[in-house]
Design a protein around this motif. Structure first.
Motif, PDB file in Angstrom:
ATOM      1  N   GLY A 197       0.828  -1.195   0.000  1.00 62.54           N
ATOM      2  CA  GLY A 197       0.000   0.000   0.000  1.00 62.54           C
ATOM      3  C   GLY A 197       0.866   1.250   0.000  1.00 62.54           C
ATOM      4  O   GLY A 197       1.944   1.281   0.600  1.00 62.54           O
TER       5      GLY A 197
ATOM      6  N   THR B 288      -2.688   3.582   1.573  1.00 60.83           N
ATOM      7  CA  THR B 288      -3.159   2.868   2.765  1.00 60.83           C
ATOM      8  C   THR B 288      -2.678   3.529   4.056  1.00 60.83           C
ATOM      9  O   THR B 288      -3.188   3.227   5.131  1.00 60.83           O
ATOM     10  N   THR B 289      -1.672   4.399   3.953  1.00 62.48           N
ATOM     11  CA  THR B 289      -1.166   5.154   5.108  1.00 62.48           C
ATOM     12  C   THR B 289      -0.995   6.605   4.678  1.00 62.48           C
ATOM     13  O   THR B 289      -0.472   6.876   3.596  1.00 62.48           O
TER      14      THR B 289
ATOM     15  N   MET C  61      -7.819   3.040   8.664  1.00 60.95           N
ATOM     16  CA  MET C  61      -6.738   3.499   7.786  1.00 60.95           C
ATOM     17  C   MET C  61      -5.568   3.923   8.658  1.00 60.95           C
ATOM     18  O   MET C  61      -5.744   4.613   9.682  1.00 60.95           O
ATOM     19  N   ARG C  62      -4.374   3.550   8.237  1.00 65.03           N
ATOM     20  CA  ARG C  62      -3.192   3.892   9.009  1.00 65.03           C
ATOM     21  C   ARG C  62      -2.849   5.362   8.777  1.00 65.03           C
ATOM     22  O   ARG C  62      -2.859   5.837   7.632  1.00 65.03           O
TER      23      ARG C  62
ATOM     24  N   TYR D 103      -3.465   1.706  14.480  1.00 61.77           N
ATOM     25  CA  TYR D 103      -3.536   2.448  13.227  1.00 61.77           C
ATOM     26  C   TYR D 103      -2.918   3.844  13.297  1.00 61.77           C
ATOM     27  O   TYR D 103      -2.382   4.334  12.312  1.00 61.77           O
TER      28      TYR D 103
ATOM     29  N   ILE E  26       5.625  -2.105   7.722  1.00 56.44           N
ATOM     30  CA  ILE E  26       4.920  -1.841   6.467  1.00 56.44           C
ATOM     31  C   ILE E  26       5.939  -1.419   5.395  1.00 56.44           C
ATOM     32  O   ILE E  26       7.127  -1.321   5.663  1.00 56.44           O
TER      33      ILE E  26
ATOM     34  N   ASP F 231      -0.695  -4.715   4.581  1.00 57.42           N
ATOM     35  CA  ASP F 231      -1.096  -3.471   3.915  1.00 57.42           C
ATOM     36  C   ASP F 231      -0.651  -3.589   2.465  1.00 57.42           C
ATOM     37  O   ASP F 231       0.552  -3.476   2.154  1.00 57.42           O
TER      38      ASP F 231
ATOM     39  N   SER G  58      -7.599  -3.166  -2.063  1.00 51.79           N
ATOM     40  CA  SER G  58      -6.612  -2.817  -1.044  1.00 51.79           C
ATOM     41  C   SER G  58      -6.999  -3.459   0.277  1.00 51.79           C
ATOM     42  O   SER G  58      -8.180  -3.738   0.540  1.00 51.79           O
TER      43      SER G  58
ATOM     44  N   ILE H  73      -5.765  -3.217   4.560  1.00 55.40           N
ATOM     45  CA  ILE H  73      -4.984  -2.606   5.634  1.00 55.40           C
ATOM     46  C   ILE H  73      -5.152  -3.489   6.858  1.00 55.40           C
ATOM     47  O   ILE H  73      -6.280  -3.763   7.279  1.00 55.40           O
ATOM     48  N   ASN H  74      -4.022  -3.942   7.415  1.00 55.51           N
ATOM     49  CA  ASN H  74      -4.090  -4.911   8.523  1.00 55.51           C
ATOM     50  C   ASN H  74      -4.910  -6.134   8.138  1.00 55.51           C
ATOM     51  O   ASN H  74      -5.594  -6.737   8.974  1.00 55.51           O
TER      52      ASN H  74
ATOM     53  N   GLN I 245     -10.316  -2.954   2.189  1.00 58.58           N
ATOM     54  CA  GLN I 245     -10.794  -1.571   2.157  1.00 58.58           C
ATOM     55  C   GLN I 245     -11.375  -1.202   0.796  1.00 58.58           C
ATOM     56  O   GLN I 245     -12.207  -0.303   0.700  1.00 58.58           O
TER      57      GLN I 245
END
Length: 442
Positions: free
Chosen positions: A69, A129-130, A150-151, A188, A365, A375, A408, A410-411, A415
């Motif tokens: 991500g 993603t971050t 979301m990070r 996150y 990540i 991610d 996508s 995340i963790n 998403q």
């Protein structure tokens, strides 16, 4: 292999191409990524995955490239509600005559919540993603990002002057310390310190910010050397370039992120490299505001870690990080006079593993490696405008548009599925956005 040696897992993603970012410049074909809970359990050829794993869910992405991500390391998320409000103006006119007055009139916790959700929807839809945010009511953005899953690095603002979020440095620092304490162990949220810029924050608050960073481990992010005007005014006032002043105050260190850096001389470059400070490149915002050109190639040659950010949608005017990578690579070639400067793989690193390093999360990540957080994104290269595919990395940087992102996680949580957001109610969000549009227009 006997049946009792087969490992059960949650999700298997079969990718036509995979760019793991570690090892550097690797492009693998017909790979499987195995997800278990929040982590990547394995990355291996599909024929080996057939023998070793059984999963509850399997996705066959036959025309896709899978990669980590993306990490958007600088922005002002809620300013998405000001997108296109005051275009084609120089930075200080844009700030003094348009953005700051609009913020004074409209920014509130409700504005920040809706603007942050709008930004997150756009970022998730285009592969981020971050993200890192530096804006008012950071506690609201932190909660919104946490709720979506979301990070995010959330930098509380620090200025000498009063704003809608505080009366001055003392209150900002007090609230900021509370933000760090609240979110310091979250899955996150990465709480951080965001002194706005050398020309808006005096020595004492900057020193206090450094002390807070050292005592808590919270990263520090600051706009620095954004324009020639900023540097010239500092020289007139103090006889000192802002980078030198930041070095004296202890702002430059391996836990700090300097944003923009368009005006760098040899002494500045030496200070940044020696201090191991991270640089966040925002090429499209720099171009649109005619701020200048960050010498990314020179920084990389000196071993400086360079990440990338979009800045806010008010000065970009989008949050599509793939577009930012194309601009970053193109501008670097023109600025350096070297067509090989900032290759496609280096550009992708800026938005993945380099961003993770700047956050201090490179072991969690930024690359697709067993044991790291799950991610990751998938980008569909099957459309005619992306054919034929000779080099997926080149396509992602020079030919792709962020809307080709199809999936996508995340963790390990989906998403985006087939281009549809799973955790944001888009129709409801659009009603809220239109409400703000009507208010701002009137």
């Amino acid at each position: 292999m006997t049946a009792d040696t087969i490992t059960a897992a949650d999700t298997r993603i079969n990718a036509r191409w995979l760019i793991p970012m570690e090892p550097c410049e690797a492009v693998l074909e017909h790979q499987a990524v195995i997800l278990q809970g929040k982590h990547i359990l394995a990355v291996l050829p599909q024929h080996e995955a057939d023998r070793q794993y059984r999963t509850r869910e399997t996705l066959d992405l036959d025309t896709h490239v899978v990669l980590p991500g993306l990490i958007n390391l600088h922005g002002h998320t809620a300013m998405s509600l000001f997108r296109g409000l005051a275009d084609d103006l120089p930075l200080m006119t844009w700030l003094n005559d348009h953005i700051w007055p609009a913020e004074g009139k409209f920014v509130s916790s409700a504005f920040v919540e809706d603007g942050s959700r709008l930004a997150m929807a756009e970022m998730l839809r285009t592969g981020t993603t971050t993200f890192s945010d530096m804006y008012f009511f950071p506690e609201v953005t932190a909660q919104a990002a946490h709720d979506v899953g979301m990070r995010a690095q959330i930098c509380f603002p620090l200025l000498d002057s009063p704003t809608v979020w505080g009366s001055g440095p003392e209150e900002y620092l007090q609230k900021g310390a509370g933000l760090i304490e609240t979110w310091k162990n979250d899955d996150y949220i990465i709480p951080a310190i965001g002194p706005h810029a050398p020309y808006t924050v005096s020595d004492q608050p900057l020193t206090a910010a450094v002390e807070l960073s050292e005592s808590t481990g919270a990263p520090l992010q600051i706009h620095l050397h954004e324009t020639a005007f900023e540097v010239d005014e500092a020289l007139k006032a103090t006889g000192q370039r802002p980078v030198a002043r930041m070095a004296q105050l202890g702002v430059l260190n391996a836990n700090s992120q300097c944003v923009h850096m368009t005006q760098i001389d040899d002494a500045d470059l030496e200070q940044i490299a020696r201090s191991r400070t991270h640089v966040v490149h925002c090429p499209e915002s720099n171009l649109k505001l005619a701020s200048g050109f960050c010498p990314v190639h020179r920084l990389m040659e000196r071993g400086v870690n360079v990440a990338v950010g979009t800045d806010g949608a008010a000065s970009n005017n989008d949050l599509d990080l793939f577009g930012e990578l194309q601009t970053a690579a193109m501008v670097a070639k023109a600025v350096s006079g070297d067509a090989s400067a900032v290759s496609a793989h280096q550009a992708l690193a800026m938005a993945t593993i380099n961003g993770a390093r700047a956050l201090g999360l490179e072991h969690e990540i930024g690359s697709l490696v067993a044991g790291k957080r799950a991610d990751l994104i998938a980008v569909d290269l099957g459309d005619p405008f992306l054919q034929p595919v000779y080099d997926p990395a080149s396509h992602l940087v020079y030919s792709n548009h962020g809307r080709a992102v199809s999936h996508s996680w995340i963790n390990g949580v989906p998403q985006l599925q087939d281009g549809r957001l799973t955790r944001i109610d888009v129709p409801d969000l659009m009603l809220r956005v239109n409400h703000w549009r009507q208010q701002i227009l009137s």
